[in-house]
Design a protein around this motif. Structure first.
Motif, short mmCIF file in Angstrom:
data_model
loop_
_atom_site.label_atom_id
_atom_site.label_comp_id
_atom_site.label_asym_id
_atom_site.label_seq_id
_atom_site.Cartn_x
_atom_site.Cartn_y
_atom_site.Cartn_z
N ALA A 1 12.94 -8.94 18.84
CA ALA A 1 12.94 -9.63 20.14
C ALA A 1 11.78 -10.60 20.24
CB ALA A 1 12.87 -8.60 21.27
N ARG A 2 10.61 -10.19 19.77
CA ARG A 2 9.43 -11.08 19.83
C ARG A 2 9.66 -12.33 18.99
NH1 ARG A 2 4.74 -9.18 16.41
NH2 ARG A 2 5.74 -10.63 14.98
N SER A 3 10.29 -12.18 17.84
CA SER A 3 10.59 -13.34 17.01
C SER A 3 11.47 -14.33 17.76
CB SER A 3 11.27 -12.87 15.72
OG SER A 3 11.73 -13.98 14.96
N LYS B 1 13.97 -17.94 32.18
CA LYS B 1 14.43 -17.20 31.00
C LYS B 1 13.25 -16.77 30.15
CE LYS B 1 18.91 -19.57 30.59
NZ LYS B 1 19.75 -20.44 29.74
N LEU B 2 12.31 -17.68 29.93
CA LEU B 2 11.16 -17.35 29.10
C LEU B 2 10.31 -16.25 29.74
CD1 LEU B 2 10.10 -20.93 27.94
CD2 LEU B 2 11.29 -19.20 26.59
N ALA B 3 10.12 -16.34 31.04
CA ALA B 3 9.32 -15.32 31.73
C ALA B 3 10.00 -13.95 31.66
CB ALA B 3 9.09 -15.72 33.19
N ASP B 4 11.32 -13.92 31.90
CA ASP B 4 12.04 -12.66 31.83
C ASP B 4 12.00 -12.08 30.42
OD1 ASP B 4 12.70 -12.76 34.49
OD2 ASP B 4 14.75 -13.50 34.19
N MET B 5 12.14 -12.93 29.42
CA MET B 5 12.08 -12.46 28.03
C MET B 5 10.71 -11.90 27.70
SD MET B 5 14.08 -15.74 26.45
CE MET B 5 13.69 -15.44 24.73
N CYS C 1 17.45 -11.55 22.60
CA CYS C 1 18.00 -12.42 21.56
C CYS C 1 19.13 -13.29 22.12
CB CYS C 1 18.52 -11.58 20.40
SG CYS C 1 17.23 -10.70 19.50
N ARG C 2 19.97 -12.71 22.94
CA ARG C 2 21.07 -13.49 23.52
C ARG C 2 20.56 -14.58 24.45
NH1 ARG C 2 24.33 -7.85 24.50
NH2 ARG C 2 25.29 -7.73 22.44
N THR C 3 19.51 -14.27 25.20
CA THR C 3 18.93 -15.29 26.08
C THR C 3 18.27 -16.40 25.27
OG1 THR C 3 18.53 -13.60 27.77
CG2 THR C 3 17.34 -15.68 28.00
N ALA C 4 17.58 -16.02 24.20
CA ALA C 4 16.97 -17.03 23.33
C ALA C 4 18.04 -17.96 22.77
CB ALA C 4 16.20 -16.35 22.20
N ARG C 5 19.19 -17.39 22.43
CA ARG C 5 20.29 -18.21 21.89
C ARG C 5 20.70 -19.28 22.88
NH1 ARG C 5 24.55 -20.98 21.92
NH2 ARG C 5 25.71 -19.47 23.14
N ILE D 1 20.23 -15.98 15.67
CA ILE D 1 21.56 -15.39 15.48
C ILE D 1 21.49 -14.26 14.46
CG2 ILE D 1 22.33 -16.95 13.65
CD1 ILE D 1 24.45 -15.66 16.63
N ARG D 2 20.61 -14.35 13.49
CA ARG D 2 20.43 -13.28 12.50
C ARG D 2 19.91 -12.02 13.17
NH1 ARG D 2 15.87 -12.55 9.61
NH2 ARG D 2 15.19 -14.71 9.93
N HIS D 3 18.90 -12.17 14.04
CA HIS D 3 18.40 -11.00 14.76
C HIS D 3 19.49 -10.42 15.68
CE1 HIS D 3 14.34 -11.06 13.33
NE2 HIS D 3 14.04 -12.23 13.86
N MET D 4 20.25 -11.29 16.33
CA MET D 4 21.31 -10.81 17.23
C MET D 4 22.31 -9.94 16.48
SD MET D 4 22.34 -14.02 19.68
CE MET D 4 23.85 -13.21 20.15
#
Length: 395
Positions: free
Chosen positions: A264-266, A294-298, A341-345, A360-363
């Motif tokens: 998740a951190r990545s 999104k960034l704050a929630d992540m 990961c989904r939000t980062a996508r 996508i690899r982490h997801m």
């Protein structure tokens, strides 16, 4: 605000570093450098090709790094703290879940089973070589028809004179086709027992599982036991009943609590960097309110998960960590890591599905992490029973 307060860090907003010892941070930084120097540039290609090109070489490198069975004492193991082990898992999974799985199965399943339940001869024969990465282990519990309910396993070991004869099969076994030794759980007339099985034993076969869309930079196999004859001393003397196998799983689950937050951190770090350079409507998308939300929630999710992992690490070091608390951590952190990961996508848009970035690899990797070492449903029911006193595992 106190004059001595540390400056706010976007990479460590809760100043979690302040709770780690210098030795623990040194372990973390060493593993992070190793991943940066030896794996990060290649793991996307390995994932794309669905292979781990030199698993024995990588295992030996991890052995030299000192992370294989690092939380165990003696027999060539480092004897590191639970927190140091967790931080190593975080860094390895920030690289790739498959790399962390290799380390976890080796150290927290196969090695731990031998260290915790094996004879002195087992320990001396296998643990130093496994800690050095010269021997690879796997852990055979899951079967094709028995995943969440291992008590129904059909793999069986029967007595034949002074020997044991092992028959059956196991499925979804990480490291299975490259292992030198397998810790295998089987039903016997005396209940479920664990066995140390050299993989060169006649009748033992391991078939690599391919066509995976998750954990592609990891080796997964089916194990087959066709009347594998084992000496009497192959049995783990201190492993009687399913509880012994579950103790080993809890060791691995503890690493997942940390490791999932590494993935998740990545994704969070990738999203922050991308949002700062991706320009739309004349400015970086990091400057738009919806992106900042999104960034704050992540960030809250990732560092809350790391705080939970650190708390459970200190409980483990104090000897007070309970299985229900491990289920709490695994359920929360893997589920939350997937959402990050989904939000980062979404922040990366179409680029989020490209292996040029790790998202996508982490997801897809976390889709496997979500269900191995206990599905979310099983950990939910563990907590449900702890909260209500009523077991709901059977309808």
């Amino acid at each position: 605000m106190s004059d001595s307060a540390a400056a706010f860090s976007a990479r460590d907003p809760l100043n979690l570093d302040a709770g780690f010892s210098d030795e623990e941070k040194a372990v973390r930084d060493t593993v992070r450098r190793f991943c940066r120097d030896h794996i990060d540039a290649h793991v996307g290609e390995w994932f794309d090709q669905g292979r781990l090109p030199d698993p024995r070489g990588l295992t030996r490198q991890l052995g030299r790094l000192g992370v294989l069975g690092m939380h165990l004492e003696g027999y060539g193991c480092a004897g590191a703290s639970a927190t140091a082990y967790g931080l190593a898992c975080t860094e390895l999974e920030a690289c790739d879940s498959g790399i962390r799985s290799l380390m976890s199965v080796q150290g927290s399943l196969a090695m731990y089973a031998i260290w915790r339940h094996g004879s002195e001869d087992h320990k001396r024969q296998w643990l130093p070589a496994m800690a050095a990465g010269e021997a690879i282990g796997c852990f055979g519990l899951t079967e094709p028809d028995h995943g969440s309910d291992p008590s129904g396993m059909s793999t069986r070991a029967r007595r034949d004179g002074g020997d044991w004869v092992l028959s059956g099969g196991k499925m979804w076994i990480t490291n299975g086709s490259i292992a030198d030794v397998a810790v295998v759980w089987a039903s016997t007339d005396d209940g479920i027992r664990g066995f140390v099985v050299p993989t060169d034993s006649p009748g033992f076969a391991a078939n690599e599982i391919t066509r995976k869309l998750s954990l592609r930079a990891s080796i997964t196999a089916e194990l087959v036991f066709d009347e594998v004859r084992l000496p009497a001393e192959a049995v783990l003397p201190d492993a009687r009943g399913l509880g012994a196998a579950l103790r080993c799983l809890n060791e691995a689950r503890f690493g997942i609590i940390w490791g999932s937050m590494g993935a998740a951190r990545s994704c969070l770090d990738t999203a922050i960097d991308y949002a700062g350079t991706r320009v739309q409507f004349g400015r970086p998308i990091a400057g738009f309110q919806l992106t900042q939300q999104k960034l704050a929630d992540m960030a809250v999710t990732v560092h809350r998960g790391l705080l939970l992992a650190a708390h459970l690490g200190r409980l483990k070091e104090a000897g007070t960590l309970r299985p229900e608390q491990v289920s709490f951590g695994k359920l929360n952190n893997v589920r939350d890591a997937l959402e990050v990961c989904r939000t980062a996508r979404t922040i990366l848009g179409a680029n989020g599905i490209s292996l040029e970035y790790p998202v996508i690899r982490h997801m897809t990797n976390l889709e496997s992490v979500l269900t191995y070492e206990g599905t979310s449903e099983m950990h939910t029911l563990v907590l449900g029973q702890a909260l209500t006193g009523i077991a709901a595992f059977r309808g």
